[in-house]
Design a protein around this motif. Structure first.
Motif, short mmCIF file in Angstrom:
data_model
loop_
_atom_site.label_atom_id
_atom_site.label_comp_id
_atom_site.label_asym_id
_atom_site.label_seq_id
_atom_site.Cartn_x
_atom_site.Cartn_y
_atom_site.Cartn_z
N GLY A 191 -4.51 14.18 -5.51
CA GLY A 191 -5.84 14.37 -5.98
C GLY A 191 -5.95 14.04 -7.53
N PHE A 192 -4.76 13.68 -8.19
CA PHE A 192 -5.15 13.34 -9.67
C PHE A 192 -5.77 12.15 -9.86
N THR A 193 -6.79 12.04 -10.64
CA THR A 193 -7.29 10.58 -10.68
C THR A 193 -7.33 10.04 -12.05
N ALA A 194 -6.81 10.75 -13.42
CA ALA A 194 -6.85 10.00 -14.53
C ALA A 194 -5.34 9.59 -14.95
N LEU A 195 -4.99 8.78 -14.00
CA LEU A 195 -3.72 8.42 -13.96
C LEU A 195 -3.50 6.96 -14.88
N THR A 196 -3.12 6.61 -15.82
CA THR A 196 -2.45 5.34 -16.30
C THR A 196 -1.23 4.99 -16.03
N VAL A 197 -0.98 4.01 -15.50
CA VAL A 197 0.55 3.32 -15.21
C VAL A 197 0.67 2.25 -16.00
N ILE A 198 1.85 2.29 -16.77
CA ILE A 198 2.03 1.00 -17.58
C ILE A 198 3.51 0.29 -17.02
N ASP A 199 3.61 -0.96 -17.31
CA ASP A 199 4.95 -1.59 -16.91
C ASP A 199 4.89 -2.96 -17.66
N ILE A 200 5.86 -3.27 -18.22
CA ILE A 200 5.95 -4.51 -18.79
C ILE A 200 6.07 -5.70 -17.91
N ALA A 201 6.52 -5.28 -16.79
CA ALA A 201 6.67 -6.16 -15.71
C ALA A 201 5.46 -6.07 -14.71
N ALA A 202 4.95 -7.13 -14.15
CA ALA A 202 3.84 -7.09 -13.28
C ALA A 202 4.22 -6.87 -11.98
N GLU A 203 5.36 -7.23 -11.52
CA GLU A 203 5.95 -7.19 -10.00
C GLU A 203 5.89 -5.57 -9.62
N PRO A 204 6.30 -4.58 -10.22
CA PRO A 204 6.31 -3.20 -9.43
C PRO A 204 5.19 -2.97 -9.55
N LEU A 205 4.17 -3.13 -10.37
CA LEU A 205 2.68 -2.60 -10.47
C LEU A 205 1.92 -3.30 -9.06
N ALA A 206 2.40 -4.38 -8.91
CA ALA A 206 1.86 -5.08 -7.70
C ALA A 206 2.25 -4.25 -6.30
N ASP A 207 3.70 -3.95 -6.38
CA ASP A 207 4.10 -3.31 -5.46
C ASP A 207 3.47 -1.86 -5.14
N LEU A 208 3.06 -0.88 -6.24
CA LEU A 208 2.31 0.16 -6.08
C LEU A 208 0.81 -0.17 -5.49
N LYS A 209 0.31 -1.15 -5.83
CA LYS A 209 -1.07 -1.57 -5.50
C LYS A 209 -0.96 -1.60 -3.77
N ALA A 210 0.29 -2.67 -3.47
CA ALA A 210 0.51 -2.85 -2.13
C ALA A 210 0.46 -1.60 -1.28
N ARG A 211 1.04 -0.55 -1.73
CA ARG A 211 1.47 0.51 -1.14
C ARG A 211 0.48 1.47 -1.12
N VAL A 212 -0.55 1.37 -2.24
CA VAL A 212 -1.54 2.35 -2.20
C VAL A 212 -2.73 1.43 -2.83
N PRO A 213 -3.50 0.86 -1.90
CA PRO A 213 -4.63 -0.26 -2.06
C PRO A 213 -5.74 0.35 -2.84
N GLU A 214 -5.98 1.76 -2.48
CA GLU A 214 -7.12 2.50 -3.20
C GLU A 214 -6.77 2.87 -4.64
N PHE A 215 -5.41 2.67 -5.21
CA PHE A 215 -5.23 3.18 -6.67
C PHE A 215 -5.99 1.96 -7.22
N PRO A 216 -6.74 2.52 -8.32
CA PRO A 216 -7.68 1.59 -9.29
C PRO A 216 -6.84 0.61 -10.04
N GLU A 217 -7.27 -0.60 -9.84
CA GLU A 217 -6.71 -1.70 -10.70
C GLU A 217 -6.63 -1.55 -11.96
#
Ligand SMILES: C[S@@+](CC[C@H](N)C(=O)[O-])C[C@H]1O[C@@H](n2cnc3c(N)ncnc32)[C@H](O)[C@@H]1O
Length: 199
Positions: free
Chosen positions: A61-87
């Protein structure tokens, strides 16, 4: 290829050379998250990789999350697992060039140890600059001797105390009791707090 480059890390994700990846969040960090009552706090997860802690926080239920990574691949993995996570909250960028914030909490998990040790002072200054007054940097550091070979690059409680104490109050810095078996005895759980007025 330079350790602190997008090419180096993207290549590691592409060829599956991701031995650090636990496939889930670190128990020490979920336990820490579980006692946070205000779910609106601004949380940064830098060098988050596949970002299992971000997934855990988002589902809690935490909403104000910012996720940084220098590589795009793992962020795409998160988005695939959690499609509702704001891009818009997934930032493919070099942490040291990121100009966001301020944050109330920054969660560290095997990002610091992945950096060339020459960047450690800059890491401390950048963390202090990204946090709001009273903000916290919390997470896990490895506690094995620092060698020239890495990542991961190690360190000790004494080294971390010396590095962070000019900027932060050291609230907690102790051996983690809930590490996964391969890391048991080699991890320090810490909470460092920025003073109300930055130095
Ligand atoms: C050892 S991995 C840890 C990933 C994740 N925190 C975990 O515990 O699974 C280090 C991560 O930091 C990222 N990274 C390295 N240098 C970075 C930088 N300068 N800015 C942002 N991310 C970086 C890498 O792409 C990689 O995902």
């Amino acid at each position: 290829m330079k350790i602190n480059s997008e090419d180096y890390w993207s290549e590691r994700y592409r060829n599956g050379s991701t031995g650090w990846d636990m496939g889930g969040p670190a128990p020490a960090l979920t336990a820490y998250a579980d006692q946070l009552t205000d779910k609106s706090i601004r949380i940064l997860l830098p060098g988050a990789g596949r970002a299992y802690e971000a997934e855990y926080l988002f589902r809690a239920g935490f909403t104000a999350l910012t996720v940084i990574d220098i590589a795009a691949e793992p962020l795409a993995d998160l988005k695939a697992r959690v499609p509702e996570f704001p891009e818009s909250q997934l930032i493919p960028a070099d942490f040291f060039e990121f100009q966001g914030g301020p944050f109330d909490l920054i969660l560290e998990h095997t990002f610091f140890c992945a950096l060339p040790p020459a960047l450690r002072s800059e890491y401390v200054r950048k963390m202090a600059a990204l946090l709001a007054p009273d903000g916290k940097l919390a997470g896990l550091f490895f506690s094995f001797p620092l060698t020239e070979q890495g990542p991961p690059f190690g360190g000790s409680a004494a080294e971390y105390r010396a590095l962070f104490s000019p900027y932060f109050e050291i609230k907690t810095l102790e051996q983690a009791t809930n590490s996964i078996p391969p890391r048991m005895g080699n991890e320090l759980f810490f909470i460092f707090e920025l003073p109300e007025q930055q130095l």
